[in-house]
Design a protein around this motif. Structure first.
Motif, PDB file in Angstrom:
ATOM      1  N   ALA A 169      10.316 -50.838  31.080  1.00 29.87           N
ATOM      2  CA  ALA A 169      11.742 -50.786  30.973  1.00 29.87           C
ATOM      3  C   ALA A 169      12.549 -51.979  30.804  1.00 29.87           C
ATOM      4  CB  ALA A 169      12.181 -49.861  32.128  1.00 29.87           C
ATOM      5  N   VAL A 170      12.274 -52.872  31.991  1.00 32.29           N
ATOM      6  CA  VAL A 170      12.953 -54.137  32.025  1.00 32.29           C
ATOM      7  C   VAL A 170      12.936 -55.003  30.615  1.00 32.29           C
ATOM      8  CG1 VAL A 170      13.118 -56.576  32.977  1.00 32.29           C
ATOM      9  CG2 VAL A 170      12.516 -54.342  34.408  1.00 32.29           C
ATOM     10  N   GLY A 171      11.541 -54.799  30.155  1.00 31.69           N
ATOM     11  CA  GLY A 171      11.411 -55.599  28.680  1.00 31.69           C
ATOM     12  C   GLY A 171      12.426 -54.967  27.651  1.00 31.69           C
ATOM     13  N   ALA A 172      12.363 -53.689  27.784  1.00 31.83           N
ATOM     14  CA  ALA A 172      13.021 -52.895  26.557  1.00 31.83           C
ATOM     15  C   ALA A 172      14.798 -53.288  26.858  1.00 31.83           C
ATOM     16  CB  ALA A 172      12.744 -51.538  26.661  1.00 31.83           C
ATOM     17  N   LEU A 173      15.079 -53.318  28.141  1.00 33.30           N
ATOM     18  CA  LEU A 173      16.511 -53.739  28.313  1.00 33.30           C
ATOM     19  C   LEU A 173      16.939 -55.099  27.877  1.00 33.30           C
ATOM     20  CD1 LEU A 173      16.940 -52.224  32.099  1.00 33.30           C
ATOM     21  CD2 LEU A 173      18.187 -51.266  30.015  1.00 33.30           C
ATOM     22  N   ILE A 183      10.319 -50.029  19.816  1.00 31.69           N
ATOM     23  CA  ILE A 183      10.373 -48.508  19.589  1.00 31.69           C
ATOM     24  C   ILE A 183      11.040 -47.852  20.902  1.00 31.69           C
ATOM     25  CG2 ILE A 183       8.818 -46.494  19.665  1.00 31.69           C
ATOM     26  CD1 ILE A 183       7.583 -47.837  17.254  1.00 31.69           C
ATOM     27  N   VAL A 184      10.468 -48.154  22.048  1.00 36.20           N
ATOM     28  CA  VAL A 184      10.952 -47.721  23.353  1.00 36.20           C
ATOM     29  C   VAL A 184      12.410 -48.021  23.263  1.00 36.20           C
ATOM     30  CG1 VAL A 184      11.105 -47.998  25.820  1.00 36.20           C
ATOM     31  CG2 VAL A 184       8.842 -47.998  24.765  1.00 36.20           C
ATOM     32  N   LEU A 203      14.243 -43.973  30.991  1.00 34.56           N
ATOM     33  CA  LEU A 203      13.549 -42.754  30.697  1.00 34.56           C
ATOM     34  C   LEU A 203      12.514 -42.634  29.751  1.00 34.56           C
ATOM     35  CD1 LEU A 203      13.917 -39.853  32.214  1.00 34.56           C
ATOM     36  CD2 LEU A 203      15.173 -39.432  30.236  1.00 34.56           C
ATOM     37  N   PHE A 204      12.716 -43.240  28.691  1.00 36.14           N
ATOM     38  CA  PHE A 204      11.620 -43.181  27.661  1.00 36.14           C
ATOM     39  C   PHE A 204      10.570 -44.027  28.132  1.00 36.14           C
ATOM     40  CE2 PHE A 204       9.424 -43.736  23.529  1.00 36.14           C
ATOM     41  CZ  PHE A 204       9.039 -42.655  23.289  1.00 36.14           C
ATOM     42  N   GLY A 246      19.458 -41.749  20.256  1.00 34.76           N
ATOM     43  CA  GLY A 246      18.044 -41.398  20.897  1.00 34.76           C
ATOM     44  C   GLY A 246      18.218 -40.588  22.087  1.00 34.76           C
ATOM     45  N   LEU A 247      17.253 -40.927  23.008  1.00 41.75           N
ATOM     46  CA  LEU A 247      17.498 -40.284  24.342  1.00 41.75           C
ATOM     47  C   LEU A 247      18.861 -40.185  25.054  1.00 41.75           C
ATOM     48  CD1 LEU A 247      14.017 -40.281  26.427  1.00 41.75           C
ATOM     49  CD2 LEU A 247      15.074 -38.430  25.164  1.00 41.75           C
ATOM     50  N   GLY A 248      19.509 -41.275  24.784  1.00 43.77           N
ATOM     51  CA  GLY A 248      20.795 -41.353  25.204  1.00 43.77           C
ATOM     52  C   GLY A 248      21.873 -40.362  25.122  1.00 43.77           C
TER      53      GLY A 248
END
Lengths: 371, 295, 283
Positions: A69-73, A272-273, A287-288, A338-340
């Protein structure tokens, strides 16, 4: 053209719905507030139950999700906020990781020093890349990041003095956070700090500057925004997040190797995340990230029960990657948020607004940064 | 000794460069016709190599090679139809992300099929080496075939774009999509043509290059060919078929000279550093590429 | 004292000379009109004044300072507010967010203080909001505050853009066709409004405008450009009745040269940004 200097209400565009300002006047009842408060408390309890009721390994799975999650942020800052693509995030994460393990393992400093060092060096390499992004835009810049990732993967991470070559580098965990369960708490704390920073980022000066730059550097400059400086600033922020993610990654794994940071395992996966979670949608991304790791853990078990070829069952660990890849394509085509799409209304509801799907507000356009 | 020190990287560089060139031509075709950067291209090559590997024992080797190319074509067509066409009116960055997602999906499927950590040995189309040495090296027939394929593909496509109606229509689509549609050029058919061609070229690169090394690993098109081919295409100006051809060869040489002359103890992965340096220099100093025209 | 002086500004794009030795002078509290047929170089001189283009010759002086080497964002911060012909707003943001973004240069906390959530930033943000709301009220746009910009009608966008330009706290307001798309009556109202804004904010205004009656009514001085050169200048009525101006406007039917110039200019801009083929815009 409708008359624009008349009394304002007459030129409302057709089909207009109540604006959120009207929605904001809504105040939940005490019961409503209680219901809203129950959600985070409930989630926390579920997480506690999950991690305490089961093995330490379960905690480690969740921790790895929080690291993603941190990396995707971090990727979200680049792709989502300023509209710069990165296909070389294995460099961002890996450099943070190896810096942290160098500082912790070889220099004998504490985890916290390693975390800060990872963040700092991650930020620096991102600024260097950002300097190129100022000259090379768009698709061409994506190539530079791709190539930078390949250099990190095949060169930087294999430098003996820095990463220990093939043997890998060690990064011990901080005192009090040695067990997987405790380290999950550490990851959650760090993620919370990153989320808070990110929230303030988009709510203030820099975040607005990013959005203007993403859409039109010309308009941004006209608003008095130094486009070059703020582009670099976005890279620095993304690099710092990635460095933090890398440092957490190192301490979670305790030993890191060059092979951990590949194009497929980091750069593409995190991209992708971010996309499926929803660009500019922090909640969706977190979440994802969790879905991704939980899927990696549980899908193979479920698949083994199905009448499928043996090789597929044996390698079902990769199923989550394949499904996520397809999900990302579907997201891009049909549901740019997305999930958002689901987490954003939840977030607004938690903040005390009415629950309403749909109103995406600013930023509902997914990757489509520039018209 | 000197001949060997230089000869080996030169010969290998030209052969590898030819494969980069083949893929680069595919990237250029897609970019020319639809302004899309196709990050799934590497996996077209991997799929081609896998098809070749899987069919080599069941059919004669040349037919296995054809199957590899056909699989590349099918992969290209499917990507166009399922991923790119639904995103036709969206920003190019969106399409780029979608092709990257396509790549990871294909890679994950390989892993699902149990390819993780394995190498796959593939036979040469034509075994043996030339009866004489070039630059002190025996050159295999397979290496010659790679070069020949690049020359044929490059030449044929250059002719195609300058001489045939369909080729000219493709160019027109890239420059004036709306006008082309009005003039009756079927944009979708042009897109299918270019993606099919690009997929085929990718498959061909995968089928031909992997035997020169003896084997390949999963996702090798993405890890070993994609960055290099893109850099080759950029070196050639991104819109020029001959440019991609020359860019591929040049990059193959640069990469191999760097790899052979810089020991991995001093600088591991020197070939990747060389590619990055070339890419950044070209983009900063001469963004139109060595053969590209001024915009 | 002149607020703005452009002297002998020349710029060429490829083979086309877009501007040749254009000299403008705008005094404090003046409203200056810039007229001329399509492709005469009006927007080009705006781009030179605001720093988006760097002229090959000539210089631009703003409030007595030579700004020839100053970037567009700094010129904005120095007090140049500008609107664009095709609406320069952040379309995915709401009207309010655009107003906040436009106050960027006036924000006194550092971006770092912003992201670590320093307490002063909350107060500063509240003040930004208040100022934005006040400006929106003045322009009768308050009810659109929380609307995303995308989806608002063109005429409304032109007004929102004036609001954002005012939010940058300008001394000099450069308006690119503020009256486009307005009928005669509405243009009249816009004229009143601009006069009111000048008074209220002590503004100097330069505007490109095709509505000749609007120009004649509110401008103190008018420049007419044709083929990238100054055709004439003077009091509005003098310029309007100038035979060459009349001829230039009549000759508008054959604008091939200008169209070519515009095309080349667009191509130049595109290559300069190196983003032509990626579907992006850059500075």
């Amino acid at each position: 053209m409708t008359a624009t200097l008349e009394r304002p209400t007459e030129d409302e565009p057709e089909g207009s719905r109540p604006s959120p300002v009207e929605g904001r006047r809504f105040r939940p009842t005490p019961g409503g507030w209680a219901g809203r408060a129950a959600v985070p408390v409930g989630l926390l309890l579920i997480a506690l139950w999950y991690t305490h009721h089961f093995s330490q390994g379960r905690s480690d799975i969740l921790a790895s999700g929080l690291v993603i999650a941190v990396g995707a942020l971090s990727l979200n800052v680049l792709v989502g906020y300023v509209g710069q693509i990165s296909l070389g995030h294995q460099a961002f994460i890996g450099i943070g990781s190896f810096t942290a393990s160098y500082v912790i393992g070889q220099s004998g400093q504490s985890f916290y020093v390693g975390l800060l060092a990872g963040a700092a060096v991650g930020g620096l390499q991102a600024i260097l890349l950002g300097l190129i992004a100022l000259r090379v835009r768009g698709l061409y810049f994506a190539l530079v990041t791709l190539s930078w990732g390949a250099v990190a993967e095949n060169c930087i991470f294999r430098l003996k003095g820095f990463t220990g070559g093939g043997e890998g580098a060690n990064a011990s965990r901080p005192g009090g956070f040695i067990t997987d369960r405790a380290f999950l708490v550490m990851c959650a704390l760090v993620l919370t700090v990153v989320l808070l920073i990110d929230w303030r980022l988009v709510s203030t000066k820099a975040g607005r500057a990013f959005q203007a730059i993403r859409e039109s550097p010309q308009v941004a400059a006209n608003y008095g925004i130094n486009v070059r400086l703020y582009t670099l600033y976005a890279f620095a922020v993304a690099g710092v997040y990635a460095g933090i993610a890398g440092a957490l990654y190192a301490s979670r794994r305790i030993t890191v190797q060059a092979g951990d940071f590949t194009f497929a395992s980091i750069a593409l996966t995190y991209l992708i995340v971010t996309v499926v979670g929803g660009l500019r949608r922090r909640g969706g991304i977190v979440l994802f990230s969790l879905f991704y790791v939980l899927g990696g853990e549980y899908l193979p078990g479920w698949v083994r029960g199905l009448p499928l070829p043996g090789t597929l069952k044996a390698n079902a660990g990769y199923l989550v990657q394949a499904i996520s890849g397809v999900l990302a394509i579907v997201t891009l085509i049909f549901q740019p948020e997305g999930l958002g799409t689901f987490t954003a209304p939840m977030g607004r509801w938690l903040k005390g607004e009415r629950f309403a799907l749909g109103h995406g507000g600013a930023g509902a356009e997914g990757v489509d940064a520039r018209p | 000794m000197l001949a060997l020190a230089l000869g080996q990287p030169i010969v290998l560089g030209i052969v590898q460069g030819a494969a980069f060139g083949l893929m680069a031509i595919g990237l250029v075709l897609i970019y020319k016709s639809s302004r899309v950067f196709n990050f799934a291209a590497g996996e077209f090559a991997t799929l081609g190599a896998f098809a070749y590997y899987l069919s080599k024992d069941k059919v004669p080797v040349p037919i296995a090679a054809v199957i590899g190319v056909v699989v590349g074509i099918v992969a290209g067509l499917l990507t166009e139809r399922l991923v790119v066409r639904p995103l036709a009116n969206r920003p190019k960055v969106t399409v780029l992300v979608a092709t990257a997602a396509t790549a990871i999906t294909i890679i994950a499927v390989q892993f699902l099929a149990g390819a993780t950590g394995k190498t796959f040995a593939v036979p040469a189309l034509w075994k043996g080496t030339l009866p004489f040495r070039i630059l002190g090296l025996y050159v295999s027939y397979q290496q010659l075939i790679v070069l020949l394929a690049l020359a044929l593909a490059g030449g044929a496509l250059a002719l195609f774009f300058s001489q045939t109606d369909l080729g000219l229509a493709t160019l027109a689509t890239s420059q004036e999509p709306t006008a082309s549609r009005l003039m009756g050029i079927r944009v979708n058919r042009v897109a299918m043509l270019t993606w099919g061609l690009a997929g085929g070229l990718g498959g061909l690169a995968g089928v031909l290059l992997s035997p020169t090394l003896g084997n390949f690993t999963p996702a090798y098109g993405t890890t070993d060919l994609l960055t290099q081919s893109f850099t080759a295409a950029v070196l050639g100006g991104m819109t020029s078929v001959p440019g991609a051809f020359v860019g591929g060869l040049a990059l193959g040489l640069v990469q191999n000279l760097a790899q052979f002359n810089i020991s991995s103890d001093t600088l591991p992965g020197a070939q990747f550093v060389a590619v990055l340096v070339v890419l950044v220099i070209v983009l900063l100093v001469r963004p139109t590429g060595i053969l590209g025209k001024e915009a | 004292m002149p607020v703005l002086e452009a002297s002998d500004v020349s710029i060429r794009f490829g083979g086309v000379q877009a501007l040749t030795d254009v000299t403008l002078r705008v005094d404090e509290y003046e409203i200056v009109g810039l007229i001329g047929p399509n492709g005469a170089g009006k927007t080009t001189i705006f781009n030179c004044i605001t720093g988006f283009y760097r002229p090959q010759r000539g210089k631009v002086t703003f409030k007595g300072v030579d700004v020839s080497d100053v970037g567009p964002h700094d010129r904005s911060a120095m007090g140049m507010g500008r609107t664009f012909q095709n609406v320069g707003l952040v379309k995915t943001e709401t009207v309010l967010d655009n107003m906040l973004t436009a106050q960027h240069a006036a924000i006194d906390y550092s971006p770092l203080a912003g992201i670590v959530g320093s307490p002063t930033t909350f107060g500063a943000e509240r003040r930004l909001r208040q100022r934005a709301d006040a400006l929106l009220e003045i322009l009768h746009l308050g009810h659109l505050r929380d609307r995303p910009v995308a989806g608002l009608p063109y005429g409304v966008l032109k007004r929102v853009e004036i609001a954002t330009a005012l939010a940058t706290d300008p001394d000099l307001l450069l308006l690119d066709e503020p009256g486009s798309g307005l009928g005669p009556e509405e243009a009249d109202k816009l004229g009143d409004e601009l006069l009111g804004l000048r008074h209220e904010f002590d503004l100097t205004i330069v505007m490109i405008e095709h509505h000749v009656p609007l120009v004649v009514r509110i401008c103190d001085y008018v420049y007419c450009l044709n083929f990238g050169q100054l055709l004439t200048e003077g009091k509005p009525l003098e310029v309007r009745n100038h035979p060459e101006v009349v001829a230039a406007y009549l000759g508008e039917e054959a604008p091939e040269a200008e169209a070519e110039a515009e095309r080349l200019e667009a191509a130049h801009l595109a290559t300069e940004m190196r983003a032509a083929d990626t579907g992006e815009v850059g500075v």
